[in-house]
Write an enzyme that holds these catalytic residues in place. Structure first.
Site, PDB file in Angstrom:
ATOM      1  N   HIS A  21      -2.861  54.625 130.966  1.00 12.73           N
ATOM      2  CA  HIS A  21      -2.464  55.862 130.595  1.00 12.73           C
ATOM      3  C   HIS A  21      -2.314  57.360 131.937  1.00 12.73           C
ATOM      4  CE1 HIS A  21      -1.340  58.235 127.904  1.00 12.73           C
ATOM      5  NE2 HIS A  21      -1.625  59.234 128.312  1.00 12.73           N
ATOM      6  N   CYS A  22      -1.047  57.513 132.512  1.00 12.05           N
ATOM      7  CA  CYS A  22      -0.990  58.022 133.710  1.00 12.05           C
ATOM      8  C   CYS A  22      -0.739  59.548 133.083  1.00 12.05           C
ATOM      9  CB  CYS A  22       0.663  58.142 133.941  1.00 12.05           C
ATOM     10  SG  CYS A  22       1.042  59.082 135.651  1.00 12.05           S
ATOM     11  N   LEU A  23      -1.619  60.290 133.524  1.00 14.28           N
ATOM     12  CA  LEU A  23      -1.971  61.975 133.369  1.00 14.28           C
ATOM     13  C   LEU A  23      -0.947  62.987 133.966  1.00 14.28           C
ATOM     14  CD1 LEU A  23      -5.778  61.904 132.942  1.00 14.28           C
ATOM     15  CD2 LEU A  23      -3.924  61.882 131.129  1.00 14.28           C
ATOM     16  N   LEU A  26       1.852  61.724 131.650  1.00 16.76           N
ATOM     17  CA  LEU A  26       2.234  61.838 130.453  1.00 16.76           C
ATOM     18  C   LEU A  26       2.472  60.518 130.061  1.00 16.76           C
ATOM     19  CD1 LEU A  26       1.963  65.791 129.880  1.00 16.76           C
ATOM     20  CD2 LEU A  26      -0.271  64.219 129.576  1.00 16.76           C
TER      21      LEU A  26
END
Length: 80
Positions: A21-23, A26
C-alpha cells in the site's frame, strides 16, 4: 478466492498479487497498476535529478556572478 489474493487493511479491499500500500499515492500497488507505479517512480527520480542539476547549475552561475561583482568592486575601488 484466488491463491495470490491479499487483503489490504488500509483500503479494506482484496487485491490480486498485492505488492504494498503506497502511502504517497494513497492506493495499493498490485497486479493491475504495478507497471504504472514503477514508471511513476522512475519519473519522480528523474525529476529530482533534473531539479538538483538545475539548482546546482544555477548556484554555480550565482557564485560566478557574485565573484564577478566582488572583482569589479575591488578593481574600481583601487583604480580610483
Amino acid at each position: 478466492m484466488p491463491e495470490l489474493t491479499k487483503h489490504c487493511r488500509l483500503c479494506e479491499r482484496c487485491f490480486l498479487s498485492l505488492d504494498h500500500h503506497c502511502l504517497f499515492l494513497l492506493t495499493c500497488v498490485a497486479r493491475n497498476n504495478h507497471r504504472a507505479f514503477v514508471f511513476f517512480m522512475i519519473e519522480v527520480m528523474t525529476a529530482n535529478v533534473l531539479f538538483v542539476r538545475a539548482a546546482v547549475s544555477c548556484e554555480l552561475k550565482l557564485q560566478f556572478a557574485f565573484f564577478y561583482l566582488f572583482f569589479l568592486c575591488f578593481f574600481f575601488n583601487f583604480s580610483s
